[in-house]
Design a protein around this motif. Structure first.
Motif, PDB file in Angstrom:
ATOM      1  N   VAL A 393       0.875  -1.170   0.000  1.00  0.00           N
ATOM      2  CA  VAL A 393       0.000   0.000   0.000  1.00  0.00           C
ATOM      3  C   VAL A 393       0.915   1.223   0.000  1.00  0.00           C
ATOM      4  O   VAL A 393       1.782   1.369   0.866  1.00  0.00           O
ATOM      5  CB  VAL A 393      -0.932  -0.006   1.212  1.00  0.00           C
ATOM      6  N   THR A 394       0.724   2.106  -0.981  1.00  0.00           N
ATOM      7  CA  THR A 394       1.718   3.128  -1.304  1.00  0.00           C
ATOM      8  C   THR A 394       1.150   4.533  -1.174  1.00  0.00           C
ATOM      9  O   THR A 394       0.014   4.796  -1.585  1.00  0.00           O
ATOM     10  CB  THR A 394       2.216   2.922  -2.754  1.00  0.00           C
ATOM     11  N   SER A 395       1.967   5.426  -0.607  1.00  0.00           N
ATOM     12  CA  SER A 395       1.634   6.850  -0.583  1.00  0.00           C
ATOM     13  C   SER A 395       2.781   7.642  -1.204  1.00  0.00           C
ATOM     14  O   SER A 395       3.935   7.488  -0.804  1.00  0.00           O
ATOM     15  CB  SER A 395       1.392   7.344   0.841  1.00  0.00           C
ATOM     16  N   THR A 396       2.468   8.466  -2.183  1.00  0.00           N
ATOM     17  CA  THR A 396       3.471   9.314  -2.828  1.00  0.00           C
ATOM     18  C   THR A 396       3.328  10.777  -2.433  1.00  0.00           C
ATOM     19  O   THR A 396       4.026  11.637  -2.974  1.00  0.00           O
ATOM     20  CB  THR A 396       3.360   9.193  -4.362  1.00  0.00           C
ATOM     21  N   ASP A 397       2.420  11.066  -1.481  1.00  0.00           N
ATOM     22  CA  ASP A 397       2.150  12.467  -1.119  1.00  0.00           C
ATOM     23  C   ASP A 397       2.230  12.678   0.388  1.00  0.00           C
ATOM     24  O   ASP A 397       1.418  13.396   0.969  1.00  0.00           O
ATOM     25  CB  ASP A 397       0.795  12.912  -1.672  1.00  0.00           C
ATOM     26  N   VAL A 404      -3.447   0.718  -3.104  1.00  0.00           N
ATOM     27  CA  VAL A 404      -3.072  -0.691  -2.977  1.00  0.00           C
ATOM     28  C   VAL A 404      -2.468  -1.181  -4.290  1.00  0.00           C
ATOM     29  O   VAL A 404      -3.121  -1.145  -5.330  1.00  0.00           O
ATOM     30  CB  VAL A 404      -4.290  -1.555  -2.599  1.00  0.00           C
ATOM     31  N   ASN A 405      -1.208  -1.611  -4.245  1.00  0.00           N
ATOM     32  CA  ASN A 405      -0.529  -2.178  -5.408  1.00  0.00           C
ATOM     33  C   ASN A 405      -0.245  -3.653  -5.140  1.00  0.00           C
ATOM     34  O   ASN A 405       0.626  -3.998  -4.332  1.00  0.00           O
ATOM     35  CB  ASN A 405       0.798  -1.443  -5.677  1.00  0.00           C
ATOM     36  N   ARG A 406      -0.989  -4.516  -5.799  1.00  0.00           N
ATOM     37  CA  ARG A 406      -0.828  -5.944  -5.594  1.00  0.00           C
ATOM     38  C   ARG A 406       0.441  -6.453  -6.276  1.00  0.00           C
ATOM     39  O   ARG A 406       0.923  -5.852  -7.236  1.00  0.00           O
ATOM     40  CB  ARG A 406      -2.051  -6.699  -6.106  1.00  0.00           C
ATOM     41  N   VAL A 407       0.947  -7.572  -5.754  1.00  0.00           N
ATOM     42  CA  VAL A 407       2.148  -8.204  -6.312  1.00  0.00           C
ATOM     43  C   VAL A 407       1.705  -9.499  -6.992  1.00  0.00           C
ATOM     44  O   VAL A 407       1.521 -10.525  -6.314  1.00  0.00           O
ATOM     45  CB  VAL A 407       3.191  -8.486  -5.216  1.00  0.00           C
ATOM     46  N   THR A 444      10.555  -1.443 -10.034  1.00  0.00           N
ATOM     47  CA  THR A 444      11.337  -0.230 -10.310  1.00  0.00           C
ATOM     48  C   THR A 444      10.438   0.967 -10.597  1.00  0.00           C
ATOM     49  O   THR A 444      10.928   2.018 -11.008  1.00  0.00           O
ATOM     50  CB  THR A 444      12.296  -0.459 -11.488  1.00  0.00           C
ATOM     51  N   ASP A 445       9.123   0.805 -10.392  1.00  0.00           N
ATOM     52  CA  ASP A 445       8.193   1.914 -10.643  1.00  0.00           C
ATOM     53  C   ASP A 445       7.235   2.097  -9.464  1.00  0.00           C
ATOM     54  O   ASP A 445       6.048   2.297  -9.644  1.00  0.00           O
ATOM     55  CB  ASP A 445       7.441   1.710 -11.954  1.00  0.00           C
ATOM     56  N   ARG A 446       7.788   1.996  -8.254  1.00  0.00           N
ATOM     57  CA  ARG A 446       7.056   2.262  -7.008  1.00  0.00           C
ATOM     58  C   ARG A 446       5.864   1.328  -6.813  1.00  0.00           C
ATOM     59  O   ARG A 446       4.838   1.706  -6.274  1.00  0.00           O
ATOM     60  CB  ARG A 446       6.625   3.729  -6.939  1.00  0.00           C
ATOM     61  N   GLY A 447       6.010   0.086  -7.265  1.00  0.00           N
ATOM     62  CA  GLY A 447       4.996  -0.923  -7.017  1.00  0.00           C
ATOM     63  C   GLY A 447       3.922  -1.040  -8.071  1.00  0.00           C
ATOM     64  O   GLY A 447       3.021  -1.879  -7.934  1.00  0.00           O
ATOM     65  N   ALA A 448       4.002  -0.251  -9.138  1.00  0.00           N
ATOM     66  CA  ALA A 448       2.990  -0.341 -10.193  1.00  0.00           C
ATOM     67  C   ALA A 448       3.094  -1.667 -10.941  1.00  0.00           C
ATOM     68  O   ALA A 448       2.090  -2.297 -11.269  1.00  0.00           O
ATOM     69  CB  ALA A 448       3.123   0.835 -11.156  1.00  0.00           C
ATOM     70  N   THR A 449       4.317  -2.108 -11.228  1.00  0.00           N
ATOM     71  CA  THR A 449       4.558  -3.401 -11.863  1.00  0.00           C
ATOM     72  C   THR A 449       5.683  -4.110 -11.116  1.00  0.00           C
ATOM     73  O   THR A 449       6.505  -3.465 -10.448  1.00  0.00           O
ATOM     74  CB  THR A 449       4.934  -3.255 -13.347  1.00  0.00           C
ATOM     75  N   TRP A 450       5.729  -5.443 -11.285  1.00  0.00           N
ATOM     76  CA  TRP A 450       6.665  -6.254 -10.513  1.00  0.00           C
ATOM     77  C   TRP A 450       7.340  -7.293 -11.393  1.00  0.00           C
ATOM     78  O   TRP A 450       6.759  -7.753 -12.386  1.00  0.00           O
ATOM     79  CB  TRP A 450       5.935  -6.975  -9.375  1.00  0.00           C
ATOM     80  N   SER A 451       8.541  -7.666 -11.003  1.00  0.00           N
ATOM     81  CA  SER A 451       9.181  -8.820 -11.614  1.00  0.00           C
ATOM     82  C   SER A 451       8.423 -10.080 -11.216  1.00  0.00           C
ATOM     83  O   SER A 451       7.648 -10.083 -10.254  1.00  0.00           O
ATOM     84  CB  SER A 451      10.636  -8.936 -11.146  1.00  0.00           C
ATOM     85  N   THR A 452       8.638 -11.152 -11.972  1.00  0.00           N
ATOM     86  CA  THR A 452       8.038 -12.423 -11.602  1.00  0.00           C
ATOM     87  C   THR A 452       8.603 -12.878 -10.262  1.00  0.00           C
ATOM     88  O   THR A 452       9.818 -12.946 -10.093  1.00  0.00           O
ATOM     89  CB  THR A 452       8.332 -13.491 -12.667  1.00  0.00           C
TER      90      THR A 452
END
Length: 704
Positions: A393-397, A404-407, A444-452
């Motif tokens: 769960v991410t806050s940029t502000d 919520v950014n799921r993995v 590498t994009d603050r949880g938007a996308t993930w490696s396998t």
């Protein structure tokens, strides 16, 4: 194993060059030849077993497309050796099963795979090293050792299997660190300290300005300074618990959950005790000599799983109060029955703003892990179950809003996950999967996308893990600690689960592509028997409570806070479970740290890629990538290229700066043979004394 990790194999370009040729043949599965002799038995009292195999006329690179590699007598030859292992209970604490395969011809190359009774690969060595070495736990059972000729050249091989002691694994010393990763020493708090044996779910931090490590054990706060002029280092422990006499009357009084956080950049440490609706919190700028009171958290606040974290303010949110001189944001997060809240402090943790909902039960499971703040000010709160996945769960502000950014690829489990943030923002997610195995994913994009996600701890055959915790240093370096055991099954079954748990640390130096594993407690289990993660419904096997913690010092040494549940008689008597919770630190004692600025001077050149192409005039061209993986510049480097056993080229000398890669080439008119095995070697005369001599060669096969 040599200086490389097993997963750092030959160049993918070199391997995939042959994949198209081999695919059809590899799918025609057959049976392996038998080695000579065909089988052997290894016990804790027997000598090593040895066997031979070959010669082989044809290459077998079917592992490019299949695992384990296919075998048949003609197109994909290999040898199988049946190995029976019989070891007593607890033998794996300080021993490993080691398989070595060597050969005489430097232009040949063999790969090794160890399969369990079900045919699954439990260990492999498929580099360019001679010998190849596989190290796995010495678990009793039946195994198949499969030796595959990657570059055949008509060569035979010699192989052995042995049971080796692992008491001082790693590099650079240390009583722990068995395995391929860095070495660790462990340090227990003085027995005279209050709460020394009451350290369930400890926290740890490090003040980079003073070099002091801070440790929270229940109501007690300890400081540790280190004398690194001795081996192992000498710790100096002090009880610096907050109380009225030191400036914070609410400190060390009552608690439902203890937590500690040190902002290593500012040196400020917070110790907090959950009260049920908020917390009693104190902070110190002098490593516990004096303490200051805090309001403790925001309103509203939760009743469980409190956490404090901090770091730079984000440029995209409200910053510090005009009256504050403290440069960083501080977060207090906790969860209620249906909603989790985080409150931000803009005056260094003295007061907190309103609690902001981060997620509800419509989004995620109620419990969360520890809040972490990245160098760019992004705040991350990990969660073990958000629908079918785990999440961050991410806050940029600066805590005003949360997302919520799921993995993807993770599954919910009983242990809270953890995150670490690299110097340039790379996000490392350490978790225990629903299967019980530890794993990692990277964003590498603050949880938007993930490696396998990838499973770690495979070097030790970890089947169950609890209490994952992650820390990062340089952007491409991170360490992942957890308690693990190679024993499968229901680890919460107090009556029938008898696994032995150790503290393991997985480390990456390449941004999470590969990880090396250390057993930080090889000679002293952390727990014997079950570990309950079911909350207040547990029995006495919940002695370790809910988590452990990890940090780094100013040199990037990894420091892990854990509660040792197996002390005294439990260590020496396999029938004695032990249910202690002793305050202990595992501190890195050898190997590269998480800050490359403190790496030792190394000398190494790697043949990082070999690609052979066919030209229109029938000539072959070998493109050879040379990489200086050491820390100093290298001169006079040459690459030799062989077609079969014939040298077809020796490149002109080149210079390589540290970290530099350069491509050199050799072209030649091949003979009339239909198939050409091309081998390249850097520093073929071995004139350069390298830290790792195993990564100087690569081979591939091409049809003329």
């Amino acid at each position: 194993m040599t200086g490389r990790q097993l997963s750092l194999l030959r160049s993918p370009r070199a391997r995939f060059a042959a994949a198209g040729i081999l695919l059809a043949a590899a799918l025609g599965a057959g049976s392996a030849d038998a080695a000579t002799p065909a089988e052997g038995t290894l016990t804790d009292t027997s000598p090593p077993v040895s066997w031979t195999g070959g010669p082989f006329a044809n290459d077998n690179a079917s592992a490019l497309v299949l695992s384990p590699p296919q075998c048949d007598a003609t197109l994909n030859p290999c040898d199988d050796f049946s190995l029976h292992v019989d070891t007593p209970a607890g033998y794996g604490t300080d021993h490993a099963l080691v398989v070595d395969v060597s050969w005489a011809d430097p232009s040949a190359d063999f790969d090794v795979y160890v399969l369990d009774a079900a045919g699954d690969v439990v260990g492999s060595a498929a580099s360019t090293a001679d010998p190849e070495k596989v190290t796995i736990p010495p678990t009793s059972g039946d195994y198949t050792v499969r030796v595959v000729p990657y570059a055949a050249t008509g060569q035979t091989y010699d192989a052995s299997a042995s049971l080796a002691a692992t008491g001082t694994g790693g590099s650079g010393g240390g009583s722990g660190g068995a395995g391929s990763g860095p070495a660790y020493d462990t340090f227990a708090a003085p027995s005279s300290f209050t709460d020394a044996d009451n350290a369930g779910e400890p926290s740890i931090g490090d003040n980079w300005s003073t070099g002091t490590t801070m440790y929270q054990s229940s109501l007690s706060t300890y400081s540790v300074t280190w004398d690194d002029s001795t081996t192992p280092a000498t710790p100096h422990w002090s009880d610096v618990s907050a109380d009225a006499a030191s400036g914070c009357p609410q400190g060390s009084t009552v608690s439902l959950d203890p937590i500690l956080f040190t902002d290593h950049a500012t040196g400020r440490t917070f110790e907090s005790q959950l009260t049920g609706v908020d917390s009693f919190t104190c902070w110190t700028d002098d490593d516990g000599a004096t303490w200051n009171p805090s309001t403790g958290g925001g309103i509203p606040s939760g009743v469980d799983h409190q956490t404090i974290g901090g770091g730079p303010f984000s440029a995209d949110g409200l910053g510090a109060l005009p009256t504050s001189t403290y440069p960083d944001a501080v977060y207090y997060c906790s969860q209620d029955i249906a909603t989790a809240f985080c409150a931000a402090s803009r005056d260094g943790g003295t007061t907190f703003g309103a609690g902001v909902p981060t997620y509800s039960l419509l989004d995620c499971d109620g419990l969360h892990g520890h809040v972490k703040v990245a160098p760019d000010g992004t705040a991350y709160l990990p969660n073990k179950g958000c629908g079918d996945d785990q999440a961050v769960v991410t806050s940029t502000d600066n805590g005003s809003t949360w997302t919520v950014n799921r993995v993807p690829g993770t599954t919910p489990s009983d242990s809270d996950p953890s995150v670490g943030t690299g110097a340039n923002g790379t996000l490392y997610f350490g978790y225990v999967d629903g299967s019980g195995k530890p794993g990692v994913a990277v964003s590498t994009d603050r949880g938007a996308t993930w490696s396998t996600p990838q499973t770690v701890g495979t070097e030790f055959g970890i089947q169950n893990a609890v209490f994952p915790t992650m820390v990062a240093g340089d952007d491409d370096r991170a360490a992942f600690a957890y308690l693990g055991t190679p024993t499968g099954g229901n680890y919460q079954d107090q009556a029938s689960f008898h696994g032995e748990w150790h503290l393991y640390v997985d480390t990456t130096y390449d941004g999470g592509r590969t990880w090396v594993t250390s057993d930080a407690t090889p000679n002293d289990p952390v727990q014997v028997g079950s570990i309950c993660t079911g909350g207040t419904s547990c029995g006495d096997d919940r002695n370790l409570l809910d988590f452990i913690d990890v940090t780094t010092d100013d040199h990037g040494r990894v420091e892990v806070a854990f509660a040792d549940g197996c002390i005294n008689a439990c260590v020496t008597d396999p029938q004695h479970d032990g249910r202690d919770a002793y305050a202990t630190i595992a501190r890195q004692a050898g190997g590269k740290t998480l800050l490359s600025a403190y790496d030792p001077v190394t000398t190494n050149v790697q043949l990082s890629s070999l690609q052979v192409t066919r030209q229109s005039d029938g000539r072959l061209t070998a493109l050879v990538d040379l990489t200086n993986t050491g820390t100093r510049a290298l001169t006079g480097l040459q690459a030799q290229v062989l077609d079969g056993r014939k040298q077809v080229g020796l490149t002109a000398p080149v210079e390589l700066a540290a970290g530099e890669t350069r491509t050199v080439s050799v072209s030649w008119k091949p003979s009339g043979a239909k198939s050409h095995t091309v081998t390249a070697a850097v520093d073929p005369s071995n004139a350069l004394a390298e830290d790792d001599e195993s990564d100087n060669k690569a081979a591939t096969t091409i049809l003329r």
